[in-house]
Design an enzyme around this catalytic site. Structure first.
Site, mmCIF file in Angstrom:
data_model
loop_
_atom_site.group_PDB
_atom_site.id
_atom_site.type_symbol
_atom_site.label_atom_id
_atom_site.label_comp_id
_atom_site.label_asym_id
_atom_site.label_seq_id
_atom_site.Cartn_x
_atom_site.Cartn_y
_atom_site.Cartn_z
ATOM 1 N N CYS A 1 0.908 -1.321 0.043
ATOM 2 C CA CYS A 1 -0.020 0.078 -0.054
ATOM 3 C C CYS A 1 0.737 1.245 -0.018
ATOM 4 O O CYS A 1 1.892 1.289 0.643
ATOM 5 C CB CYS A 1 -0.939 -0.015 0.969
ATOM 6 S SG CYS A 1 -2.163 1.454 1.156
ATOM 7 N N CYS B 1 0.439 5.060 6.855
ATOM 8 C CA CYS B 1 -0.375 4.649 8.316
ATOM 9 C C CYS B 1 0.726 4.019 9.264
ATOM 10 O O CYS B 1 1.043 2.931 8.936
ATOM 11 C CB CYS B 1 -1.650 3.976 8.111
ATOM 12 S SG CYS B 1 -2.423 4.619 6.804
ATOM 13 N N CYS C 1 0.271 0.251 10.231
ATOM 14 C CA CYS C 1 -0.309 -0.507 9.409
ATOM 15 C C CYS C 1 0.918 -1.616 8.807
ATOM 16 O O CYS C 1 1.813 -1.096 8.160
ATOM 17 C CB CYS C 1 -1.020 -0.165 8.298
ATOM 18 S SG CYS C 1 -1.916 -1.149 7.335
ATOM 19 N N CYS D 1 -16.917 -8.921 5.517
ATOM 20 C CA CYS D 1 -15.898 -7.499 5.422
ATOM 21 C C CYS D 1 -14.789 -7.693 4.313
ATOM 22 O O CYS D 1 -13.796 -8.367 4.931
ATOM 23 C CB CYS D 1 -15.597 -6.975 6.659
ATOM 24 S SG CYS D 1 -16.883 -6.982 7.746
ATOM 25 N N CYS E 1 -19.754 -5.832 3.514
ATOM 26 C CA CYS E 1 -19.001 -4.667 3.966
ATOM 27 C C CYS E 1 -17.559 -4.625 3.156
ATOM 28 O O CYS E 1 -17.092 -5.412 3.028
ATOM 29 C CB CYS E 1 -18.654 -4.783 5.553
ATOM 30 S SG CYS E 1 -17.722 -3.222 6.146
ATOM 31 N N CYS F 1 -19.326 2.441 8.374
ATOM 32 C CA CYS F 1 -18.659 1.682 9.481
ATOM 33 C C CYS F 1 -17.605 2.531 9.684
ATOM 34 O O CYS F 1 -16.667 2.907 8.961
ATOM 35 C CB CYS F 1 -18.323 0.414 8.987
ATOM 36 S SG CYS F 1 -17.189 -0.436 10.333
ATOM 37 N N ARG G 1 -18.108 -2.219 17.797
ATOM 38 C CA ARG G 1 -17.252 -3.343 17.769
ATOM 39 C C ARG G 1 -15.792 -3.400 18.278
ATOM 40 O O ARG G 1 -15.233 -2.520 18.192
ATOM 41 C CB ARG G 1 -17.002 -3.421 15.931
ATOM 42 C CG ARG G 1 -16.289 -4.999 15.978
ATOM 43 C CD ARG G 1 -16.167 -5.218 14.435
ATOM 44 N NE ARG G 1 -17.403 -5.064 13.522
ATOM 45 C CZ ARG G 1 -17.597 -4.409 12.643
ATOM 46 N NH1 ARG G 1 -16.768 -3.785 12.257
ATOM 47 N NH2 ARG G 1 -18.905 -4.365 12.288
#
Ligand code: SAM
Ligand code: DTB
Ligand code: SF4
Length: 347
Positions: A58, A62, A65, A102, A133, A193, A265
Site C-alpha cells: 500500500c 499509516c 499498518c 467484510c 462490507c 462503519c 465493535r
C-alpha cells in the site's frame, strides 16, 4: 438540564465527554450497560468475518499498518483475489456462523480497472445471504454510488484518531479526505462503519476527540469499530507501550453512551486480550466482533475459542434477516454453482 440517558444526540460537548471519562469505572460501566439495554438485547453480539482481498504494497504511510509498502514487516503481498475465491471464503465464514463478510483492500483508493471485480464480489457475497462490507480506501462520489448500486450494505472507513493526533500517524491523506469519503458513502445511501484505534500513544483527549467527531455526525455511523493497536514488528508503532485495558474498556463504554443505537465493535486486538477483558467490553456495550482466526493480516482468536466464550457468557450471535426484496432477487452465479454442487452431491 442534562439530557436523559440513551437518547440519540448529535450535540455532545467536550466537557460532557470529559466528565464521562472521569467517572469511576463502575459508574461508567453501569451507565453504559443501562443505555445498551435500552436499544439492544445485551446477550447478542453481531459476528463479522474479514477477508483481505488485496494484501500489502500500500502506498500510504499509516504508522500502525503492516500493509504499508514503506515498512518492512515481512508481509507477502498479494494481488486482488478472484471473485470465486472470495465467494468461497465468504461461504466458509457463513458456515462458521458469520452473518457479515467484510472485504478489505490495501489501497489508497480503488483503481477504475478493479471496480468491476469488486462490484462482482459484492453481488456474489450478498447472494449467499450475508451482509456485505468493504474497506477499499478513499472513494469518490461515483465509486460510492456504484458500490451502493451493487448492493453493498456497509462501507468501512476509519477516522482512526482525533484530528489533533492524526498527523503523528498518517501524512499521506488528510482528515478532511477521510471525512469527504464518509460523506460520499452516506450520500450514496450505504451504512457507515467508522471508528478508530486506541493504544497508538494518543492521550485521553484524543480518544475524546475521535468520539466527538463520530457522535456529532448528522447520522451516527451504524457500526463503530474500536480497534486496539496490534503492534506489528517493522511498523513505526511496533514498540508502543501497551494500553491499560481499563482505558480500552472506558473508550468502549463512552462510545456506547454517545452512540446508543450504533453497533460498537470490539475489533482488532482480541488475540492478546484475555476473556475477562473481552467480557468487560461486552458489558460496556460492545456488541459486534471480528470472527475468524485472521483479521486482515494479523491473528485473531480461533473460532472455537470465541464460541466457547460466547457459551460461557450466554451470548448468542445476532441473527441477520434477509429482506423480502433480497430473497426475491434473481439467482446469481454463486447460487447456481451452489445448487449444482448440491445436486451433484445428492446424486
Ligand atoms: N486501505 C484501506 C484504508 O486504510 O482505508 C482499508 C484497509 S485498512 C487496513 C482498515 C483499518 O484497519 C484502518 O483504518 C485501521 O483503523 C485498521 N488497522 C490497520 N492496521 C491496524 C493495526 N495494526 N492495529 C489496529 N488496527 C489496524
Ligand atoms: C477495522 O476497523 N478493523 C479491521 C477492519 N476495520 C478492516 C482491520 C483490522 C486490521 C488489523 C491489522 C491486520 O490484521 O492487518
Ligand atoms: Fe494502506 Fe489502509 Fe494500511 Fe493505511 S491502513 S497503509 S491505507 S492498507
Amino acid at each position: 438540564m442534562p439530557s436523559p440517558m440513551g437518547v440519540v444526540r448529535h450535540n455532545w460537548t467536550r466537557s460532557e465527554v470529559e466528565a464521562l471519562f472521569a467517572l469511576p469505572f463502575n459508574d461508567l460501566l453501569f451507565q453504559a450497560q443501562t443505555v445498551h439495554r435500552q436499544h439492544f438485547n445485551p446477550n447478542e453480539v453481531q459476528v463479522s468475518t474479514l477477508c483481505s482481498i488485496k494484501t500489502g504494497a500500500c502506498p500510504e504511510d499509516c504508522a500502525y499498518c503492516p500493509q504499508s509498502a514503506r515498512y518492512d514487516t515481512g508481509l507477502e503481498k498479494e494481488r486482488l483475489m478472484a471473485i470465486e475465491a472470495v465467494v468461497n471464503e465468504a461461504r466458509e465464514a457463513r458456515e462458521a456462523g458469520a452473518t457479515r463478510f467484510c472485504m478489505g483492500a490495501a489501497w489508497r483508493s480503488p483503481r477504475a480497472k478493479d471496480m468491476d471485480t469488486v462490484l462482482g464480489m459484492v453481488k456474489e457475497v450478498k447472494a449467499l445471504g450475508m451482509e456485505t462490507c468493504m474497506t477499499l480506501g478513499m472513494l469518490d462520489e461515483q465509486q460510492a454510488q456504484q458500490l451502493a448500486e451493487a448492493g453493498l450494505d456497509y462501507y468501512n472507513h476509519n477516522l482512526d484518531t482525533s484530528p489533533e493526533f492524526y498527523g503523528e500517524i498518517i501524512t499521506t491523506r488528510t482528515y478532511e479526505d477521510r471525512l469527504k469519503t464518509l460523506e460520499n458513502v452516506r450520500a450514496a445511501g450505504m451504512n457507515v462503519c467508522c471508528g478508530g484505534i486506541v493504544g497508538m500513544g494518543e492521550q485521553e483527549d484524543d480518544r475524546i476527540g475521535l468520539l466527538l467527531q463520530l457522535a456529532t455526525m448528522d447520522i451516527h455511523p451504524e457500526s463503530v469499530p474500536i480497534n486496539q493497536l496490534v503492534r506489528v514488528e517493522g511498523t513505526p508503532l511496533a514498540e508502543q507501550e501497551e494500553l491499560d485495558p481499563f482505558d480500552f474498556i472506558r473508550t468502549i463504554a463512552v462510545a456506547r453512551i454517545m452512540m446508543p443505537k450504533s453497533h460498537v465493535r470490539l475489533s482488532a486486538g482480541r488475540e492478546t486480550m484475555n476473556d475477562q477483558t473481552q467480557s468487560l467490553a461486552f458489558f460496556a456495550g460492545a456488541n459486534s466482533i471480528f470472527y475468524g482466526e485472521k483479521l486482515l493480516t494479523t491473528a485473531n482468536p480461533e473460532e472455537s475459542r470465541d464460541m466457547q466464550l460466547f457459551a460461557r457468557l450466554g451470548i448468542e450471535p445476532e441473527k441477520y434477516q434477509v429482506t423480502e426484496e433480497e430473497a426475491l432477487s434473481e439467482p446469481t452465479v454463486a447460487d447456481q454453482l451452489a445448487a449444482q454442487q448440491f445436486y451433484e452431491a445428492a446424486n
